[in-house]
Design an enzyme around this catalytic site. Structure first.
Site, mmCIF file in Angstrom:
data_model
loop_
_atom_site.group_PDB
_atom_site.id
_atom_site.type_symbol
_atom_site.label_atom_id
_atom_site.label_comp_id
_atom_site.label_asym_id
_atom_site.label_seq_id
_atom_site.Cartn_x
_atom_site.Cartn_y
_atom_site.Cartn_z
ATOM 1 N N SER A 99 1.892 -1.827 -10.301
ATOM 2 C CA SER A 99 1.903 -2.439 -8.454
ATOM 3 C C SER A 99 0.363 -2.985 -8.369
ATOM 4 C CB SER A 99 2.097 -1.144 -7.752
ATOM 5 O OG SER A 99 2.328 -1.319 -6.461
ATOM 6 N N HIS A 124 10.149 2.057 -7.947
ATOM 7 C CA HIS A 124 9.004 1.577 -8.491
ATOM 8 C C HIS A 124 7.962 2.207 -9.049
ATOM 9 C CE1 HIS A 124 5.596 -1.022 -7.104
ATOM 10 N NE2 HIS A 124 4.958 -0.297 -6.648
#
Length: 242
Positions: free
Chosen positions: A83, A234
């Site tokens: 990320s 995620h």
């Protein structure tokens, strides 16, 4: 100097966590990787046990890691970032194309992302009067009124610690992140093609890397592969560590 956890011997592998994360999040996987690599799991500035600063940007976080690499004499390390950490790793490759042997980017693309969700998280956390709570369960209950997902609360609360006066505090720098969060929405550091061998991992259930992103990745990372991790959102490394 930024804080790090180091394990193992061999080819150096630098692991960079995401926003609101820290090296602790990668400890289990880092130790597994250490069977074959010299693993360095770092805390970005304003996160974990690294220093707090009034400045926060991709360039500055990349510079911190460059200084770390120089001070620890790491040669041609592999970069792995999740990320926010993935975009920091991309920034590092853009700045030093020949310095890194490989790049692994987990569930992020080199494009502009909205930070409205993260702004809201910071607003919620800032509104919690930590001094008034005596237990983590009380804080969890207070957060649950606005942050419904237990996994998100659990992730954020890993950052809670007791200061010397026994009051709870957050390890990440809420004040500066709240002011400078917009600095991490961009990807204006991506200016040319990169031939560093690159692997982009995306969570099958995540929307962080879409078809347009895949085209963008293939355009700029000319020696790259994109792999989808099944049954993962995620937080790929937490949901599907194997």
């Amino acid at each position: 100097m930024i804080f790090s956890r180091t394990y193992g011997e061999g080819i150096p592998l630098i692991i960079i966590h995401g926003l609101f994360g820290m090296s602790d999040n990668w400890n289990t996987i880092g130790k597994k990787f250490a069977e074959k690599f010299n693993v360095h799991i770092i805390d970005l500035r304003n996160h974990g046990r690294s220093f707090h600063s009034e400045d926060f940007s991709y360039d500055l976080m990349a510079q911190d890691i460059e200084k770390y690499i120089e001070s620890t004499n790491l040669e041609n390390p592999i970069l792995l970032g999740h990320s926010l950490g993935g975009k920091v790793a991309i920034n590092l490759c853009c700045r030093n194309i020949k310095k890194f042997s490989k790049l692994v980017v987990i569930d992020i693309s080199p494009r502009v992302y909205s930070v409205d969700y993260h702004k809201n998280i910071l607003r919620i956390l800032s509104s919690i009067p930590l001094k008034e709570f005596s237990s983590r369960s009380q804080i969890d209950l207070a957060l649950s009124s606005e942050i419904k997902e237990f996994s998100v609360r659990q992730f954020l609360m890993k950052n809670l610690f007791r200061a010397e006066n026994k009051d709870f505090q957050w390890r990440f720098n809420i004040n500066v992140l709240s002011k400078k969060i917009h600095n991490i929405s961009n990807a204006d550091f991506l200016t040319g093609k990169i031939d560093t061998p690159a692997l982009f991992l995306k969570g099958e259930l995540s929307n962080y890397i879409n078809q347009e992103d895949e085209r963008l990745i293939s355009k700029y990372f000319v020696n790259s592969k994109i792999k989808s991790i099944l049954n993962s959102g995620h937080w790929v490394h937490a949901e599907q560590p194997e």
